[in-house]
Design an enzyme around this catalytic site. Structure first.
Site, PDB file in Angstrom:
ATOM      1  N   ASP A  94      -8.884  -0.395   1.238  1.00  0.00           N
ATOM      2  CA  ASP A  94      -8.822   0.194  -0.424  1.00  0.00           C
ATOM      3  C   ASP A  94      -9.935  -0.025  -0.944  1.00  0.00           C
ATOM      4  O   ASP A  94     -10.595   0.588  -1.697  1.00  0.00           O
ATOM      5  CB  ASP A  94      -7.575  -0.455  -1.031  1.00  0.00           C
ATOM      6  CG  ASP A  94      -6.227   0.336  -0.702  1.00  0.00           C
ATOM      7  OD1 ASP A  94      -6.343   0.941   0.171  1.00  0.00           O
ATOM      8  OD2 ASP A  94      -5.170  -0.056  -1.081  1.00  0.00           O
TER       9      ASP A  94
ATOM     10  N   ASP B 232       0.935  -1.059  -0.024  1.00  0.00           N
ATOM     11  CA  ASP B 232      -0.009   0.095  -0.139  1.00  0.00           C
ATOM     12  C   ASP B 232       0.883   1.159   0.093  1.00  0.00           C
ATOM     13  O   ASP B 232       1.801   1.406   0.828  1.00  0.00           O
ATOM     14  CB  ASP B 232      -1.110  -0.076   1.289  1.00  0.00           C
ATOM     15  CG  ASP B 232      -1.952   0.894   1.357  1.00  0.00           C
ATOM     16  OD1 ASP B 232      -2.533   1.274   0.145  1.00  0.00           O
ATOM     17  OD2 ASP B 232      -2.222   1.502   2.441  1.00  0.00           O
TER      18      ASP B 232
ATOM     19  N   THR C 214      -3.323   5.387  -4.088  1.00  0.00           N
ATOM     20  CA  THR C 214      -1.976   6.279  -3.542  1.00  0.00           C
ATOM     21  C   THR C 214      -0.826   6.177  -4.483  1.00  0.00           C
ATOM     22  O   THR C 214      -0.234   7.026  -4.369  1.00  0.00           O
ATOM     23  CB  THR C 214      -1.859   5.965  -2.142  1.00  0.00           C
ATOM     24  OG1 THR C 214      -1.622   4.570  -1.891  1.00  0.00           O
ATOM     25  CG2 THR C 214      -3.331   6.286  -1.405  1.00  0.00           C
ATOM     26  N   THR C 215      -0.339   5.014  -4.651  1.00  0.00           N
ATOM     27  CA  THR C 215       0.605   4.666  -5.421  1.00  0.00           C
ATOM     28  C   THR C 215       0.289   5.432  -6.995  1.00  0.00           C
ATOM     29  O   THR C 215       1.508   6.205  -7.290  1.00  0.00           O
ATOM     30  CB  THR C 215       0.899   3.268  -5.680  1.00  0.00           C
ATOM     31  OG1 THR C 215       0.810   2.639  -4.563  1.00  0.00           O
ATOM     32  CG2 THR C 215       2.149   3.170  -6.226  1.00  0.00           C
TER      33      THR C 215
HETATM   34  N1  LIG Z   1      -6.041  -7.301 -13.607  1.00  0.00           N
HETATM   35  C1  LIG Z   1      -5.367  -6.360 -14.117  1.00  0.00           C
HETATM   36  N2  LIG Z   1      -4.720  -6.209 -14.899  1.00  0.00           N
HETATM   37  C2  LIG Z   1      -3.893  -5.050 -15.212  1.00  0.00           C
HETATM   38  N3  LIG Z   1      -3.963  -3.965 -14.336  1.00  0.00           N
HETATM   39  C3  LIG Z   1      -4.628  -4.046 -13.240  1.00  0.00           C
HETATM   40  C4  LIG Z   1      -5.413  -5.402 -13.082  1.00  0.00           C
HETATM   41  N4  LIG Z   1      -6.040  -5.049 -11.634  1.00  0.00           N
HETATM   42  C5  LIG Z   1      -5.573  -3.867 -11.280  1.00  0.00           C
HETATM   43  N5  LIG Z   1      -4.720  -3.182 -12.164  1.00  0.00           N
HETATM   44  C6  LIG Z   1      -4.253  -1.998 -12.058  1.00  0.00           C
HETATM   45  O1  LIG Z   1      -3.559  -1.692 -11.010  1.00  0.00           O
HETATM   46  C7  LIG Z   1      -3.386  -0.444 -10.705  1.00  0.00           C
HETATM   47  C8  LIG Z   1      -3.685  -0.242  -8.946  1.00  0.00           C
HETATM   48  O2  LIG Z   1      -2.408  -0.820  -8.308  1.00  0.00           O
HETATM   49  P1  LIG Z   1      -2.158  -0.657  -7.015  1.00  0.00           P
HETATM   50  O3  LIG Z   1      -3.534  -1.047  -6.145  1.00  0.00           O
HETATM   51  O4  LIG Z   1      -0.878  -1.423  -6.688  1.00  0.00           O
HETATM   52  O5  LIG Z   1      -1.933   0.964  -6.708  1.00  0.00           O
HETATM   53  P2  LIG Z   1      -2.686   2.122  -6.408  1.00  0.00           P
HETATM   54  O6  LIG Z   1      -4.263   1.790  -6.429  1.00  0.00           O
HETATM   55  O7  LIG Z   1      -2.400   3.445  -7.215  1.00  0.00           O
HETATM   56  O8  LIG Z   1      -2.191   2.246  -4.869  1.00  0.00           O
HETATM   57  P3  LIG Z   1      -2.552   1.836  -3.321  1.00  0.00           P
HETATM   58  O9  LIG Z   1      -3.386   0.515  -3.757  1.00  0.00           O
HETATM   59  O10 LIG Z   1      -1.157   1.358  -2.818  1.00  0.00           O
HETATM   60  O11 LIG Z   1      -3.104   2.910  -2.601  1.00  0.00           O
HETATM   61  C9  LIG Z   1      -4.570   0.553 -11.586  1.00  0.00           C
HETATM   62  O12 LIG Z   1      -3.767   1.233 -12.464  1.00  0.00           O
HETATM   63  C10 LIG Z   1      -5.519  -0.703 -11.870  1.00  0.00           C
HETATM   64  O13 LIG Z   1      -6.059  -0.481 -13.046  1.00  0.00           O
HETATM   65 MG   LIG Z   2      -4.946   0.028  -5.376  1.00  0.00          MG
END
Ligand SMILES: Nc1ncnc2c1ncn2[C@@H]1O[C@H](COP(=O)(O)OP(=O)(O)OP(=O)(O)O)[C@@H](O)[C@H]1O
Ligand SMILES: [Mg+2]
Length: 529
Positions: free
Chosen positions: A381, A58, A91-92
């Site tokens: 989340d 996260d 957040t990332t």
């Molecule tokens: N099955 C999938 N295939 C491709 N991309 C995906 C898939 N599932 C989720 N994603 C993508 O992953 C990204 C989110 O990644 P992640 O949850 O690690 O980061 P975040 O939501 O930005 O931050 P955090 O969850 O740490 O607050 C988004 O761009 C989402 O569309």
């Molecule tokens: Mg996320």
């Protein structure tokens, strides 16, 4: 000559050096979380000074734990916190976008483009991006679609293999507490219990407190529970109080003990008099009181956290009583039954059939605290995402789909501009491609190939095509159910561009010297010296 208008102890960095230093610091922050992005992102292990370990994916948690000190880097961390507060997810993404916007901004600075022009271009691009996002958003309403939003949020977060089950728990929980599509996330209680496995996590329509009844003589279950919520300690001498008494005759001792006994009895009588058959006590309970309560058939739990007391009050309609002598029937809460259920060593108290039908608990079980904590973060989340989606019913395609389409349309917009701001809009547009590129990179795919293929798909009019990391191909992610709330993206872009603009406008940093040793964990990134 006025040489020394400032305190000699202050540090001053000017012009390009200040910009370079700030941008570098912000980029380091973005680089740090980059490897955690997306379903194939890696986790980080964080160890604090006391040796406590957190394993997480996260973004906001990582940055929070890093105790970053550099002022510009701190501003970027703030984005993550705002994102967390506003939506709970993304957040990332938000931090990475800010980092990339600054990196690209620096390129323009190197081309001798004035920061005012760059920031103006960024502002235009950010506004335009919001407009385009609204056009790209799709309305959803069904439970299945909401579950997909939750599942996308949890993909790659350690609970992935259970995301269907958890998706359902999350959507049901949000549905129960929602009022006119508005959700107060604090109403969704999460209780963590070590034991059994993650699969056994469940949604319970009641309040579960991870504490057992104090005394084995007390009933295991009480039906038609009338619940007293007591703030004060049910003991005469708290553990924190150490008193010395001197007695010289056995009589004195007896009378002293007798007095103590009487005071405790008074407390028990007050509880009995109110008609309560269940008590939750925020502080300790004397053994003698336990005994009296048990004899009266009263179920009691002690050392209940203040927040849980408040939850219980809200759920059962009871009032937290701070002066036991004033307790009355009206202060009691109600539940159909209160019961201790045991699995493994320790029992938990279930307060079921609460007066408030919206009372619920998501009970997360698991083998170790680290696992349970990360499951909780993934759940929070997803809860945030589902709540955000419910609120405005709008989603966009994930896996980089929306970023690529935005990038494409912003480039088109840039070509309609004449001034040098156009270059800034173009850099803004290409910063967005950082998301799909990183998703690919983290999955071990060739980022250039992926980007080329994605651009081609979007040029051909497939606006929802993104990277599907379940099978590694470029597909229609809207159809695939890889979807995210619109709000995650609008918020990420809004705050990332705001901070980038703010940092780019700084050309003079005046910092007071620290009086104590520098404890920043970013090493020499922590200051301007
Ligand atoms: N099955 C999938 N295939 C491709 N991309 C995906 C898939 N599932 C989720 N994603 C993508 O992953 C990204 C989110 O990644 P992640 O949850 O690690 O980061 P975040 O939501 O930005 O931050 P955090 O969850 O740490 O607050 C988004 O761009 C989402 O569309
Ligand atoms: Mg996320």
């Amino acid at each position: 000559m006025v040489d020394n208008v400032m305190n000699e102890e202050a540090n001053r960095v000017l012009g390009r050096d200040a910009q370079r230093n700030n941008i570098l610091a912000a980029r380091v922050v973005a680089e740090t979380v980059k490897t955690t992005l997306g379903p194939k992102g890696m986790d980080k292990m964080l160890v604090d000074r006391a040796g406590n370990i957190i394993v997480t994916n996260d973004g906001v948690t990582i940055l929070d734990e890093m105790e970053i000190e550099h002022p510009a880097a701190k501003m970027v961390v703030e984005i993550a916190k705002t994102q967390e507060a506003e939506v709970g997810d993304g957040t990332t993404t938000a931090v990475m976008l800010a980092g990339k916007l600054l990196e690209n901004g620096e390129k323009l600075l190197d081309m001798k483009i004035h920061p005012t022009i760059i920031t103006r271009g960024y502002r235009w691009a950010a506004d335009k991006a919001q407009e385009i996002l609204k056009e790209l958003a799709v309305e959803i309403n069904s439970k299945e679609e909401l579950m997909k939003v939750a599942e996308t949020a949890m993909t790659g977060k350690g609970v992935e293999y259970l995301k269907e089950k958890f998706g359902e728990i999350i959507v049901d929980a949000v549905d129960i507490v929602a009022e006119n599509k508005k959700v107060e996330l604090e109403d969704i209680r999460i209780e963590k219990h070590k034991g059994r496995s993650i699969e056994d996590s469940e949604l319970i329509q009641g309040i579960v407190i991870d504490k057992e009844r104090i005394n084995l003589e007390m009933p295991v279950r009480v039906d038609e529970a009338r619940i007293a919520l007591i703030e004060e300690a049910l003991e005469v001498r708290g553990p924190e109080m150490e008193a010395k008494i001197s007695v010289s005759t056995p009589d004195q001792l007896t009378s002293f003990l007798g007095r103590e006994d009487a005071m405790l009895r008074e407390k028990v009588d007050a509880i009995k008099g109110s008609g309560a058959n269940v008590v939750f006590v925020q502080k300790g309970v004397d053994e003698l009181v336990q005994h009296y309560l048990a004899k009266a058939g009263i179920y009691a739990v002690r050392r209940v956290a203040k927040s849980d007391m408040q939850n219980l009050a809200k759920a059962t309609g009871g009032k937290i009583v701070s002066k036991l002598s004033e307790i009355s029937r009206e202060d009691l809460g109600y539940a159909k039954f209160v019961e201790e259920r045991k699995d493994g060593e320790e029992g938990m108290t279930y307060v079921m059939g609460c007066l408030n039908p919206k009372a619920l608990t998501i009970l997360i079980r698991g083998g170790t605290d680290h696992v349970i904590d990360e499951v909780e973060r993934a759940m929070r989340d997803a809860l945030g995402d589902v709540a955000a989606t419910l609120k405005d019913s709008k989603i966009v395609a994930g896996g980089g789909a929306v970023e690529i389409e935005l990038s494409k349309r912003l480039k088109e917009y840039a070509s309609s501009l004449n001034g040098r701001e156009r270059l800034a809009v173009e850099e803004f547009a290409s910063a967005l491609e950082f998301i799909p590129v990183t998703l690919a990179e983290n999955a071990g795919m060739d980022p250039i190939d992926v980007l080329t293929e994605l651009r081609a798909a979007h040029d051909a009019g497939n606006r929802d095509y993104g990277l599907n990391l379940f099978n590694g191909s470029i597909e229609d992610n809207l159809a695939n159910g890889i979807i995210e709330p619109l709000r995650v993206k609008t918020q990420a872009i809004a705050s990332a561009s705001e901070v980038a603009i703010m940092i780019l406008r700084i050309d003079d940093v005046i910092a007071a010297k620290k009086s104590v040793g520098n404890s920043g964990k970013l090493g020499n990134m922590s200051g301007y010296d």
